[in-house]
Scaffold this motif. Structure first.
Motif, PDB file in Angstrom:
ATOM      1  N   UNK A 197       0.807  -1.210   0.000  1.00  0.00           N
ATOM      2  CA  UNK A 197       0.000   0.000   0.000  1.00  0.00           C
ATOM      3  C   UNK A 197       0.841   1.262   0.000  1.00  0.00           C
ATOM      4  N   UNK A 198       0.565   2.148   0.985  1.00  0.00           N
ATOM      5  CA  UNK A 198       1.251   3.437   1.080  1.00  0.00           C
ATOM      6  C   UNK A 198       2.404   3.412   2.084  1.00  0.00           C
ATOM      7  N   UNK A 199       2.701   2.280   2.684  1.00  0.00           N
ATOM      8  CA  UNK A 199       3.701   2.220   3.746  1.00  0.00           C
ATOM      9  C   UNK A 199       5.063   1.838   3.184  1.00  0.00           C
ATOM     10  N   UNK A 200       6.138   2.237   3.875  1.00  0.00           N
ATOM     11  CA  UNK A 200       7.491   1.874   3.417  1.00  0.00           C
ATOM     12  C   UNK A 200       7.720   0.379   3.516  1.00  0.00           C
ATOM     13  N   UNK A 201       8.816  -0.067   2.939  1.00  0.00           N
ATOM     14  CA  UNK A 201       9.167  -1.476   2.989  1.00  0.00           C
ATOM     15  C   UNK A 201       9.486  -1.896   4.408  1.00  0.00           C
ATOM     16  N   UNK A 202       9.145  -3.151   4.727  1.00  0.00           N
ATOM     17  CA  UNK A 202       9.428  -3.766   6.035  1.00  0.00           C
ATOM     18  C   UNK A 202       8.675  -3.109   7.188  1.00  0.00           C
ATOM     19  N   UNK A 203       7.616  -2.345   6.892  1.00  0.00           N
ATOM     20  CA  UNK A 203       6.844  -1.740   7.981  1.00  0.00           C
ATOM     21  C   UNK A 203       6.172  -2.803   8.831  1.00  0.00           C
ATOM     22  N   UNK A 204       5.590  -3.799   8.193  1.00  0.00           N
ATOM     23  CA  UNK A 204       4.930  -4.855   8.955  1.00  0.00           C
ATOM     24  C   UNK A 204       5.883  -5.594   9.866  1.00  0.00           C
ATOM     25  N   UNK A 205       7.077  -5.890   9.366  1.00  0.00           N
ATOM     26  CA  UNK A 205       8.050  -6.615  10.185  1.00  0.00           C
ATOM     27  C   UNK A 205       8.492  -5.786  11.385  1.00  0.00           C
ATOM     28  N   UNK A 206       8.696  -4.505  11.182  1.00  0.00           N
ATOM     29  CA  UNK A 206       9.124  -3.643  12.282  1.00  0.00           C
ATOM     30  C   UNK A 206       8.029  -3.522  13.333  1.00  0.00           C
ATOM     31  N   UNK A 207       6.788  -3.356  12.903  1.00  0.00           N
ATOM     32  CA  UNK A 207       5.677  -3.239  13.856  1.00  0.00           C
ATOM     33  C   UNK A 207       5.481  -4.541  14.628  1.00  0.00           C
ATOM     34  N   UNK A 208       5.656  -5.656  13.984  1.00  0.00           N
ATOM     35  CA  UNK A 208       5.535  -6.929  14.708  1.00  0.00           C
ATOM     36  C   UNK A 208       6.606  -7.059  15.778  1.00  0.00           C
ATOM     37  N   UNK A 209       7.815  -6.589  15.490  1.00  0.00           N
ATOM     38  CA  UNK A 209       8.883  -6.640  16.492  1.00  0.00           C
ATOM     39  C   UNK A 209       8.508  -5.833  17.727  1.00  0.00           C
ATOM     40  N   UNK A 210       7.969  -4.626  17.523  1.00  0.00           N
ATOM     41  CA  UNK A 210       7.553  -3.805  18.657  1.00  0.00           C
ATOM     42  C   UNK A 210       6.418  -4.460  19.430  1.00  0.00           C
ATOM     43  N   UNK A 211       5.426  -4.965  18.740  1.00  0.00           N
ATOM     44  CA  UNK A 211       4.281  -5.582  19.412  1.00  0.00           C
ATOM     45  C   UNK A 211       4.699  -6.806  20.205  1.00  0.00           C
ATOM     46  N   UNK A 212       5.552  -7.635  19.618  1.00  0.00           N
ATOM     47  CA  UNK A 212       5.984  -8.826  20.328  1.00  0.00           C
ATOM     48  C   UNK A 212       6.801  -8.466  21.560  1.00  0.00           C
ATOM     49  N   UNK A 213       7.595  -7.404  21.475  1.00  0.00           N
ATOM     50  CA  UNK A 213       8.368  -6.978  22.647  1.00  0.00           C
ATOM     51  C   UNK A 213       7.453  -6.522  23.781  1.00  0.00           C
ATOM     52  N   UNK A 214       6.394  -5.793  23.442  1.00  0.00           N
ATOM     53  CA  UNK A 214       5.444  -5.363  24.477  1.00  0.00           C
ATOM     54  C   UNK A 214       4.682  -6.552  25.058  1.00  0.00           C
ATOM     55  N   UNK A 215       4.299  -7.486  24.198  1.00  0.00           N
ATOM     56  CA  UNK A 215       3.568  -8.664  24.687  1.00  0.00           C
ATOM     57  C   UNK A 215       4.445  -9.485  25.615  1.00  0.00           C
TER      58      UNK A 215
END
Length: 466
Positions: free
Chosen positions: A393-411
């Motif tokens: 879509x409109x997001x930069x490359x690897x945005x999903x991977x970076x967001x998953x890293x943050x979410x998993x760290x919080x979880x």
């Protein structure tokens, strides 16, 4: 007749054959031990029968336990031969017990594949080669070097155990065309069960429909006449789409508490369902094209799957309780089933610090991930001339991977700090280093599916390092 044993309960087995040797019949049923295991837990196991117990290439037939009402009698008959005739006379009759459970073998026997081999000419004798194929004990390496008989059996037997009638006819819905020739086999999906119109498959060329299909409009009018309450619910959902052009179904159910049965009528009349693409599994308001609006990037879908690192995955239940096909659960009433299905937890649609997902696999919209690191990634506007991408879509490359890293760290921090203080962090359990169960199933925003494209706003992902 002696009827003192009526209180004695017995279990019957209707053997599909003439039993001349009881020991061989019990061996065909798996032996006394197997029969006892099935009897002790009949709800989870079925009684198997093989007419050739020593041959693993013979498929078993299975019998289910059913309630019965019968009496087992022991009858003694006296035979008297008078000339060429044999007369029988009943001497005594005794009740052995009452039969309340019966195992019946009602399935058909599949084709049996026998291990035979023909040596020499095509009309030569056929011999059994089962002993040559199955190891008889601890074999030496020479066993693997010797020539083996040619024996190819199918990978599986038939899936159906009872005869069924099948009519080879054309498709009931000719408008649901199969994938065009040349498409990948993996892209083929099963036919839709209830909806009359296929959902929208994302692409960058076709125009999005601006009005609902006439099928949904007619269905809405019929339902409105039968259920006037739907009119109020329709207005509530319409107001939500006026405030926000893209919604997920669970998010609407969480905010409105409207039943899923009603939403199946309302949603197709107000929005278009995205089957694939950056806005996968969401409903887009008619007349709104997210491919032309960079602001629609915050409504894109993130396919989040919990990882195995540091035992975190074992702390969260899967989507459905894993049960075997033999286990029988009591049926719930319609009211109970509706109440359970309409309950949407906050963790199913929102994610913030101190919150854990309700299941191991969830689709989130980026705007519903309330983390400062994710908000920082969504903040930069795409540069002028930037076009919507087919997958991200409109997001930069690897945005999903970076967001998953943050979410998993919080979880991981939430689970280890609140649920079990005895568990310790491991270096290998870092969210950024574990990549199992990562990425979307269709590559919409998966971790590895976007690295070949250049992105914008490199500082937008700067806050993504752990």
């Amino acid at each position: 007749m002696d009827s003192n044993n009526l209180d004695r309960e017995l279990v019957g087995v209707l053997f599909p054959g003439i039993v001349k040797n009881e020991d061989k019949a019990i061996t065909c049923l798996g032996g006394i031990r197997n029969i006892s295991q099935v009897y002790s837990n009949p709800s989870k196991r079925r009684l198997g029968l093989s007419f050739q117990p020593e041959n693993p290439f013979v498929r078993k037939i299975y019998g289910n336990s059913k309630k019965g009402a019968g009496v087992l009698l022991k009858v003694k008959v006296k035979k008297v031969k008078e000339g060429n005739e044999i007369k029988r006379e009943v001497v005594s009759t005794t009740v052995v017990g009452c039969v309340k459970t019966m195992f019946r073998f009602e399935s058909m026997c599949d084709f049996q594949y026998l291990a035979v081999h023909r040596e020499g000419p095509s009309d030569g004798p056929v011999s059994c080669c089962l002993e040559k194929i199955l190891p008889s004990g601890v074999e030496v390496i020479d066993f693997m070097l010797q020539p083996s008989p040619l024996l190819l059996i199918p990978s599986s037997f038939t899936r159906f155990e009872k005869p069924i009638g099948y009519a080879y006819t054309d498709k009931r819905h000719p408008d649901r065309s199969s994938p065009e020739p040349g498409d990948s086999v993996h892209s083929k999906t099963r036919m839709l069960r209830s909806s009359q119109v296929s959902p929208y498959t994302f692409n960058l060329t076709n125009e999005l429909p601006s009005e609902p299909h006439e099928v949904y409009v007619k269905q809405k009018e019929i339902k409105f006449d039968l259920h006037p309450r739907l009119i109020e619910e329709y207005d509530v959902v319409k107001k939500l789409f006026d405030e926000r052009p893209i919604w997920s179904l669970n998010l609407i159910r969480y905010h409105t508490k409207i039943r899923l049965v009603s939403l199946k009528v309302i949603m197709p009349c107000l929005a278009l369902y995205m089957k694939t693409g950056p806005w996968r599994s969401t409903w887009v308001k008619y007349g709104y094209d997210p491919r032309k609006d960079p602001a629609a990037r915050k409504y894109q879908t993130l396919d989040f799957r919990l990882r195995h690192a540091a035992g975190v995955r074992s702390m969260i239940m899967s989507r459905e309780d894993i049960t075997t096909d033999r286990e029988r659960k009591p049926k719930r009433s319609a009211a109970e089933a509706a109440a359970v299905s309409d309950e949407i937890a906050e963790g199913s649609v929102y994610f913030r610090r101190g919150m854990t997902p309700t299941q191991r696999h969830i689709f989130y919209q980026y705007c519903d991930i309330q983390l400062p690191e994710v908000e920082e990634i969504l903040a930069p506007e795409p540069p002028p001339g930037y076009l919507c991408h087919q997958k991200r879509g409109w997001l930069p490359a690897n945005t999903g991977e970076i967001c998953r890293d943050h979410m998993f760290r919080y979880i991981k921090d939430t689970l280890f700090n609140s649920n079990n203080t005895d568990l310790k962090f491991e270096g290998s359990g870092n969210g950024s280093s574990s990549n199992s169960d990562d990425g979307g199933s269709d590559g919409s925003d998966g971790g590895g599916g976007m690295s070949d494209e250049g992105g914008f706003g490199s500082d937008g992902g700067g806050g993504a390092s752990d």
